[in-house]
Scaffold this motif. Structure first.
Motif, PDB file in Angstrom:
ATOM      1  N   ASP A  57       0.827  -1.218   0.000  1.00  0.00           N
ATOM      2  CA  ASP A  57       0.000   0.000   0.000  1.00  0.00           C
ATOM      3  C   ASP A  57       0.861   1.268   0.000  1.00  0.00           C
ATOM      4  O   ASP A  57       0.669   2.172   0.800  1.00  0.00           O
ATOM      5  CB  ASP A  57      -0.924   0.017   1.233  1.00  0.00           C
ATOM      6  CG  ASP A  57      -1.575  -1.325   1.478  1.00  0.00           C
ATOM      7  OD1 ASP A  57      -1.523  -1.796   2.638  1.00  0.00           O
ATOM      8  OD2 ASP A  57      -2.070  -1.921   0.508  1.00  0.00           O
ATOM      9  N   THR A  92       2.504   0.470   4.348  1.00  0.00           N
ATOM     10  CA  THR A  92       1.835  -0.189   5.474  1.00  0.00           C
ATOM     11  C   THR A  92       2.880  -0.820   6.393  1.00  0.00           C
ATOM     12  O   THR A  92       3.832  -1.435   5.926  1.00  0.00           O
ATOM     13  CB  THR A  92       0.881  -1.269   4.911  1.00  0.00           C
ATOM     14  OG1 THR A  92      -0.313  -0.624   4.460  1.00  0.00           O
ATOM     15  CG2 THR A  92       0.510  -2.306   5.964  1.00  0.00           C
ATOM     16  N   TRP A 125       1.716  -2.487   9.541  1.00  0.00           N
ATOM     17  CA  TRP A 125       1.050  -3.513  10.377  1.00  0.00           C
ATOM     18  C   TRP A 125       1.393  -3.313  11.853  1.00  0.00           C
ATOM     19  O   TRP A 125       1.053  -4.167  12.678  1.00  0.00           O
ATOM     20  CB  TRP A 125       1.455  -4.931   9.957  1.00  0.00           C
ATOM     21  CG  TRP A 125       0.881  -5.395   8.660  1.00  0.00           C
ATOM     22  CD1 TRP A 125       1.518  -5.447   7.457  1.00  0.00           C
ATOM     23  CD2 TRP A 125      -0.448  -5.890   8.411  1.00  0.00           C
ATOM     24  NE1 TRP A 125       0.681  -5.931   6.489  1.00  0.00           N
ATOM     25  CE2 TRP A 125      -0.530  -6.219   7.052  1.00  0.00           C
ATOM     26  CE3 TRP A 125      -1.574  -6.094   9.200  1.00  0.00           C
ATOM     27  CZ2 TRP A 125      -1.689  -6.730   6.462  1.00  0.00           C
ATOM     28  CZ3 TRP A 125      -2.727  -6.603   8.628  1.00  0.00           C
ATOM     29  CH2 TRP A 125      -2.763  -6.926   7.271  1.00  0.00           C
ATOM     30  N   TRP A 154      -2.094   1.002   8.300  1.00  0.00           N
ATOM     31  CA  TRP A 154      -2.140   0.657   6.880  1.00  0.00           C
ATOM     32  C   TRP A 154      -2.196   1.917   6.016  1.00  0.00           C
ATOM     33  O   TRP A 154      -2.600   2.990   6.471  1.00  0.00           O
ATOM     34  CB  TRP A 154      -3.405  -0.125   6.560  1.00  0.00           C
ATOM     35  CG  TRP A 154      -3.615  -1.465   7.140  1.00  0.00           C
ATOM     36  CD1 TRP A 154      -2.675  -2.317   7.674  1.00  0.00           C
ATOM     37  CD2 TRP A 154      -4.881  -2.141   7.215  1.00  0.00           C
ATOM     38  NE1 TRP A 154      -3.296  -3.488   8.086  1.00  0.00           N
ATOM     39  CE2 TRP A 154      -4.640  -3.413   7.798  1.00  0.00           C
ATOM     40  CE3 TRP A 154      -6.187  -1.823   6.835  1.00  0.00           C
ATOM     41  CZ2 TRP A 154      -5.651  -4.346   8.015  1.00  0.00           C
ATOM     42  CZ3 TRP A 154      -7.206  -2.739   7.052  1.00  0.00           C
ATOM     43  CH2 TRP A 154      -6.925  -3.990   7.635  1.00  0.00           C
ATOM     44  N   ALA A 155      -1.826   1.722   4.751  1.00  0.00           N
ATOM     45  CA  ALA A 155      -2.211   2.592   3.641  1.00  0.00           C
ATOM     46  C   ALA A 155      -1.940   4.069   3.897  1.00  0.00           C
ATOM     47  O   ALA A 155      -2.852   4.894   3.879  1.00  0.00           O
ATOM     48  CB  ALA A 155      -3.681   2.391   3.331  1.00  0.00           C
ATOM     49  N   ILE A 193     -11.460   2.321   5.857  1.00  0.00           N
ATOM     50  CA  ILE A 193     -10.008   2.220   5.609  1.00  0.00           C
ATOM     51  C   ILE A 193      -9.664   2.926   4.303  1.00  0.00           C
ATOM     52  O   ILE A 193     -10.538   3.336   3.529  1.00  0.00           O
ATOM     53  CB  ILE A 193      -9.536   0.739   5.510  1.00  0.00           C
ATOM     54  CG1 ILE A 193     -10.196   0.042   4.321  1.00  0.00           C
ATOM     55  CG2 ILE A 193      -9.765  -0.001   6.826  1.00  0.00           C
ATOM     56  CD1 ILE A 193      -9.560  -1.306   4.011  1.00  0.00           C
ATOM     57  N   ASP A 194      -8.336   3.049   4.081  1.00  0.00           N
ATOM     58  CA  ASP A 194      -7.791   3.505   2.789  1.00  0.00           C
ATOM     59  C   ASP A 194      -8.257   4.916   2.439  1.00  0.00           C
ATOM     60  O   ASP A 194      -8.632   5.198   1.287  1.00  0.00           O
ATOM     61  CB  ASP A 194      -8.176   2.533   1.671  1.00  0.00           C
ATOM     62  CG  ASP A 194      -7.554   1.162   1.853  1.00  0.00           C
ATOM     63  OD1 ASP A 194      -7.841   0.272   1.047  1.00  0.00           O
ATOM     64  OD2 ASP A 194      -6.781   0.987   2.817  1.00  0.00           O
ATOM     65  N   GLU A 226     -11.355  -0.978  -2.949  1.00  0.00           N
ATOM     66  CA  GLU A 226     -10.602  -0.275  -1.883  1.00  0.00           C
ATOM     67  C   GLU A 226      -9.450   0.514  -2.509  1.00  0.00           C
ATOM     68  O   GLU A 226      -9.270   0.530  -3.720  1.00  0.00           O
ATOM     69  CB  GLU A 226     -10.065  -1.279  -0.872  1.00  0.00           C
ATOM     70  CG  GLU A 226      -9.089  -2.269  -1.467  1.00  0.00           C
ATOM     71  CD  GLU A 226      -8.660  -3.339  -0.473  1.00  0.00           C
ATOM     72  OE1 GLU A 226      -9.280  -3.490   0.602  1.00  0.00           O
ATOM     73  OE2 GLU A 226      -7.665  -4.035  -0.764  1.00  0.00           O
ATOM     74  N   CYS A 259      -7.131  -8.599  -1.297  1.00  0.00           N
ATOM     75  CA  CYS A 259      -5.693  -8.294  -1.423  1.00  0.00           C
ATOM     76  C   CYS A 259      -4.829  -9.538  -1.341  1.00  0.00           C
ATOM     77  O   CYS A 259      -3.643  -9.494  -1.645  1.00  0.00           O
ATOM     78  CB  CYS A 259      -5.284  -7.313  -0.334  1.00  0.00           C
ATOM     79  SG  CYS A 259      -5.716  -7.846   1.324  1.00  0.00           S
ATOM     80  N   TYR A 297      -5.746  -9.731  -7.423  1.00  0.00           N
ATOM     81  CA  TYR A 297      -5.934  -8.354  -6.938  1.00  0.00           C
ATOM     82  C   TYR A 297      -5.469  -7.445  -8.066  1.00  0.00           C
ATOM     83  O   TYR A 297      -4.470  -7.746  -8.738  1.00  0.00           O
ATOM     84  CB  TYR A 297      -5.065  -8.159  -5.710  1.00  0.00           C
ATOM     85  CG  TYR A 297      -5.299  -6.924  -4.873  1.00  0.00           C
ATOM     86  CD1 TYR A 297      -4.272  -6.005  -4.679  1.00  0.00           C
ATOM     87  CD2 TYR A 297      -6.508  -6.705  -4.236  1.00  0.00           C
ATOM     88  CE1 TYR A 297      -4.446  -4.892  -3.864  1.00  0.00           C
ATOM     89  CE2 TYR A 297      -6.687  -5.591  -3.416  1.00  0.00           C
ATOM     90  CZ  TYR A 297      -5.650  -4.696  -3.231  1.00  0.00           C
ATOM     91  OH  TYR A 297      -5.842  -3.592  -2.420  1.00  0.00           O
ATOM     92  N   CYS A 322      -1.626 -11.141   1.655  1.00  0.00           N
ATOM     93  CA  CYS A 322      -1.863  -9.719   1.954  1.00  0.00           C
ATOM     94  C   CYS A 322      -1.067  -9.374   3.201  1.00  0.00           C
ATOM     95  O   CYS A 322      -1.619  -8.932   4.202  1.00  0.00           O
ATOM     96  CB  CYS A 322      -3.362  -9.522   2.192  1.00  0.00           C
ATOM     97  SG  CYS A 322      -3.841  -7.807   2.307  1.00  0.00           S
ATOM     98  N   ARG A 367       4.590  -8.296   0.526  1.00  0.00           N
ATOM     99  CA  ARG A 367       4.340  -7.454  -0.647  1.00  0.00           C
ATOM    100  C   ARG A 367       5.381  -6.337  -0.701  1.00  0.00           C
ATOM    101  O   ARG A 367       5.718  -5.755   0.326  1.00  0.00           O
ATOM    102  CB  ARG A 367       2.924  -6.866  -0.574  1.00  0.00           C
ATOM    103  CG  ARG A 367       1.829  -7.907  -0.647  1.00  0.00           C
ATOM    104  CD  ARG A 367       0.471  -7.315  -0.336  1.00  0.00           C
ATOM    105  NE  ARG A 367       0.367  -6.920   1.068  1.00  0.00           N
ATOM    106  CZ  ARG A 367      -0.667  -6.247   1.556  1.00  0.00           C
ATOM    107  NH1 ARG A 367      -1.666  -5.873   0.761  1.00  0.00           N
ATOM    108  NH2 ARG A 367      -0.704  -5.920   2.834  1.00  0.00           N
TER     109      ARG A 367
HETATM  110  O1  AHR Z   1      -2.675  -4.028   3.306  1.00  0.00           O
HETATM  111  C1  AHR Z   1      -3.513  -3.696   4.401  1.00  0.00           C
HETATM  112  C2  AHR Z   1      -4.910  -3.380   3.925  1.00  0.00           C
HETATM  113  O2  AHR Z   1      -5.417  -4.489   3.182  1.00  0.00           O
HETATM  114  C3  AHR Z   1      -5.006  -2.212   2.960  1.00  0.00           C
HETATM  115  O3  AHR Z   1      -5.101  -0.954   3.602  1.00  0.00           O
HETATM  116  C4  AHR Z   1      -6.282  -2.510   2.206  1.00  0.00           C
HETATM  117  O4  AHR Z   1      -6.291  -1.900   0.938  1.00  0.00           O
HETATM  118  C5  AHR Z   1      -6.306  -4.037   2.141  1.00  0.00           C
HETATM  119  O5  AHR Z   1      -7.585  -4.506   2.424  1.00  0.00           O
END
Ligand code: AHR
Length: 513
Positions: free
Chosen positions: A61, A76, A78, A114-115, A176-177, A235, A255, A260, A325, A329
């Protein structure tokens, strides 16, 4: 700081001979300084060429922008922290050490950050960077919401302070996002939220960069089969302008699958809050390329070349169809063009084997053409062949078979306080270095202070249990070493009374990844 030492591959029980160390050190001196990389190295690549990805890990992201002579990249994490990398060249982002620009201690808005997206917008005190991200609570993804930081000045590196949680006052639910659209002097907030089984795309007016001032309005739901692979998802919306045209490029399907991909809405000039003003392109506009070994490309951003003549897309992808996801990545970039009808032509995601021309005006040298060739160091412990120095969150540990393996893989740098010593950087908490805090062993981001430099510098001395191995002695606390005491990894004083087990816990050998 310098980019990682290139550990000489195949030397399993590595103790740096002085000659080797100084050879590497000479190479290092031409590389980056604190958190900023010139992307210069004298052994890789051609000026103005680079290969993807921009990171070996943790590049999901991504958001990337070029401002005032530097590229800035965030992704991102986490975790409860937000990071920013800075470099004069695009390729230099590969070795720029990310700086922690924000860490959250409030449990109501922590975790799973995230994002990131950051924009220079007019605030009450003039232009400020507004840094948007998603965050929630520990142990669940059910409480994700969108938040924003505000910078103190106009430096994208900060400092920042927490500004607000953005939510629709009439419908305060999971979101989100978050992304900002500026249209006809009106700010709009784009974001993703659930409608039954469909993670859908919404727009809402903003009264300022940190406030949603009206109800959210649905503008897209995952209706095509290509949007419903693994789950029904729209998203990661991002606005894209081209002359008089406006598009929203977004990510579709779940994702965690190779399918995706990116979709596109085209604005037809109506009320932007109305779904009828956004026409969905019936086909994806960017998707996996198995022949290029690029899977699940998505969650993109856009940036311009330094001279403003080229459009570039930044996105994440996996190297394998089995990639999920998660932190596997990585961040990729490529130039794109425009079709006859004025719509963007993103082409297909380029292979990581392909050298691409850097943005026009950028002659940086790619310092790491292939991250796989940049081996990581693990510190195997004398007590067990599967025991390694590792981290649990930010706490140091000596664990048996640590998972993910990345928790026990490190890049080695000349010591911040003494270049004849070492500093040890986590590969999957990329801003964090091994330090001691008193006798506690932990990983922390470099704040640039002398105190940090002292605590993050380690002498590699002959191992207490076997002098063919090593022990790690804090540069600023000689006579102590990393070991375990009372079941906890900690600094212990080297005395004759140290029992054999503590000597063995204090003994490591550097092995390649
Ligand atoms: O990668 C984390 C989240 O996963 C992102 O913010 C979102 O786009 C996806 O669902």
């Amino acid at each position: 700081m310098c980019a990682p030492l290139f550990i000489i591959k195949g030397m399993h029980f590595m103790r740096y001979s002085k000659a080797t160390f100084f050879l590497i050190l000479t190479l290092m001196m031409s590389l980056s300084v604190l958190g900023i990389s010139q992307g210069q190295s004298d052994e890789n690549g051609q000026p103005g060429m680079l290969r993807n990805p921009l990171n070996p890990y943790g590049g999901a992201d991504p958001w990337l922008t070029y401002y005032d002579g530097y590229y800035y990249l965030s992704a991102t994490t986490w975790r409860s922290e937000l990071l920013m990398s800075k470099s004069e060249t695009l390729a230099g982002l590969k070795t720029a050490i990310p700086q922690q620009i924000y860490a959250e201690s409030d449990p109501s808005r922590c975790c799973n950050m995230w994002a990131p997206e950051f924009y220079l917008l007019d605030g009450p005190n003039g232009p400020r960077w507004y840094f948007y991200y998603s965050a929630g609570t520990s142990g669940t993804l059910d409480n994700q919401h969108t938040h924003v930081l505000e910078s103190e000045g106009t430096d994208p590196m900060g400092p920042y302070h927490y500004k607000a949680r953005l939510y629709d006052p009439t419908n305060d639910v999971w979101a989100i996002d978050g992304s900002v659209l500026q249209l006809d002097d009106q700010l709009y907030f784009l974001f993703s939220s659930w409608v039954g089984p469909n993670q859908s795309m919404f727009i809402a007016e903003m009264s300022d960069p940190w406030t949603i001032s009206g109800a959210r309005h649905l503008i897209s739901q995952p209706t095509y089969d290509w949007e419903r692979v693994g789950a029904n998802v729209n998203e990661g919306p991002v606005a894209l302008f081209h002359e008089d045209d406006l598009f929203i490029i977004y990510s579709a399907s779940t994702c965690s699958v190779p399918d995706y991909k990116l979709g596109m809405l085209t604005y037809n000039g109506g009320d932007p809050l109305m779904q009828s003003s956004w026409e969905k392109h019936p086909e994806p506009v960017f998707q996996q390329s198995p022949e290029n070994d690029v899977f699940g490309p998505g969650h993109n951003g856009f940036f311009m070349s330094p001279d403003g003549t080229e459009n570039w897309i930044v996105y994440h992808a996996n190297d394998s169809a089995a990639g999920g996801c998660d932190d596997g990545r990585t961040t990729r970039v490529q130039k794109f063009t425009w079709n006859e009808d004025g719509t963007p032509n993103f082409g297909e995601p380029v292979s990581t084997e392909t050298e691409i021309a850097a943005p026009s005006g950028d002659n940086g040298i790619d310092p790491v053409p292939d991250f796989a060739e940049q081996p990581k160091v693990r510190y195997q412990n004398y007590t067990h062949e599967l025991a390694f120095l590792s981290h649990n969150d930010d706490i140091g540990a000596i664990d048996i078979d640590p998972r993910p393996i990345a928790d026990s893989q490190f890049y080695i740098y000349p010591g911040f306080a003494d270049e004849n010593a070492v500093s040890i950087r986590s590969i999957n908490m990329p801003a964090h270095f091994l330090i001691h805090d008193g006798n506690v062993i932990k990983f922390a981001p470099n704040d640039g202070s002398d105190e940090f430099a002292q605590k993050a510098t380690w002498n590699t001395i002959p191992g207490l249990a076997d002098d063919e191995w090593i022990s790690l002695e804090p540069y600023d606390q000689p006579g102590w070493v990393i070991s375990r005491q009372f079941g906890v990894t900690a600094l212990v004083k080297v005395t004759d009374s140290l029992n054999e087990q503590m000597r063995e816990y204090a003994t490591f050998r550097e092995v390649s990844d």
